[in-house]
Write an enzyme that holds these catalytic residues in place. Structure first.
Site, PDB file in Angstrom:
ATOM      1  N   ASP A  52     -44.917 -89.557 -33.280  1.00  0.00           N
ATOM      2  CA  ASP A  52     -43.952 -90.371 -32.542  1.00  0.00           C
ATOM      3  C   ASP A  52     -42.609 -90.426 -33.259  1.00  0.00           C
ATOM      4  OD1 ASP A  52     -45.806 -91.008 -30.560  1.00  0.00           O
ATOM      5  OD2 ASP A  52     -46.478 -92.824 -31.587  1.00  0.00           O
ATOM      6  N   TYR A 111     -54.001 -88.820 -42.018  1.00  0.00           N
ATOM      7  CA  TYR A 111     -52.767 -89.606 -42.014  1.00  0.00           C
ATOM      8  C   TYR A 111     -52.759 -90.575 -43.189  1.00  0.00           C
ATOM      9  CZ  TYR A 111     -51.323 -88.155 -37.302  1.00  0.00           C
ATOM     10  OH  TYR A 111     -50.906 -87.428 -36.215  1.00  0.00           O
TER      11      TYR A 111
END
Length: 248
Positions: A52, A111
């Site tokens: 994003d 992540y």
């Protein structure tokens, strides 16, 4: 057509995200423009993760096809020259077979979410982490995180605009580690829902601050209701660190 695998690092702050969008400049557009500039071809790259706006990467992977072959080191260096001054670097380029897909061949994505937990304002780490002034109990956060491991319906931690067909995912790792004022949250799964990591991290922050009990995390998961999610952590603390593939 020769296919290449690219290992990519970028600062997500100036971009609207990985994917091309009509409303701004994306990482994908920057790289495609650079590759097209020196090859003279119209190229399309395909990434392993659609990060994003504001999300960073140290280990994004993409694949791209060209009409002619290139030496990997020449491809890497030329791409980096054309990418300047954008905060994007091609760390490695390698030739792969035509069946390789950066997205669909991936077996695991890793992540990292970074929090700095202190009263003082950020200086050197501004824009690179989530600054939380209220004291956090990282031990309680880690305990709560363990309740989300395994195969679950993650509807609670799924963005309302997520386009995935199913909310079912298997979370393989969710660890919270503290070193002084630094809190690192490590997450791994084959794939994630839109905003899943940031939604889970924001909910963990509620646990760490005492707003939620440890048990509330599992209850929120079981509710399968987006309204039961805590806050969504800001994008600047999130990094796509690594994408794993089966060894040939």
């Amino acid at each position: 057509m020769p296919r290449f695998k690219l290992l990519i690092e970028y600062d997500g702050a100036p971009f609207v995200g990985w994917q091309r969008q009509a409303n701004g400049f994306s990482v994908q557009e920057a790289i495609e423009t650079a590759l097209g500039g020196f090859t003279g071809e119209s190229v399309a790259i395909h990434g392993a993760g659609r990060t994003d706006a504001g999300v960073h990467a140290r280990g994004q992977v993409a694949h791209v096809d060209f009409s002619r072959d290139w030496r990997p080191d020449v491809l890497r260096d030329a791409a980096n020259a054309w990418l300047r001054p954008n905060p994007i670097a091609i760390l490695k380029a390698e030739r792969v077979d035509d069946e390789f897909s950066a997205r669909f061949s991936a077996v695991r994505r890793h992540y990292l979410y970074k929090i700095i937990n202190r009263r003082a304002s950020l200086t050197l780490e501004a824009g690179r982490c989530w600054a939380i002034r209220r004291s956090l109990d990282a031990g309680a956060m880690h305990e709560a995180a363990q309740t989300l491991l395994g195969f679950h319906d993650f509807s609670t931690f799924r963005d309302s605009e997520c386009q995935a067909e199913s909310p079912l995912r298997t979370l393989e790792r969710f660890d919270v580690l503290r070193d002084g004022e630094n809190i690192e949250i490590h997450v791994a799964a084959r794939s994630f829902l839109h905003s899943q990591v940031r939604s889970m991290v924001g909910s963990l922050a509620h646990v760490g601050s005492g707003k939620w009990r440890v048990e509330d995390m599992a209850e929120a998961l079981a509710a399968k209701d987006r309204r039961r999610c805590g806050v969504v952590a800001p994008p600047e603390g999130l990094y796509l660190m690594q994408v794993d593939y089966e060894e040939a």
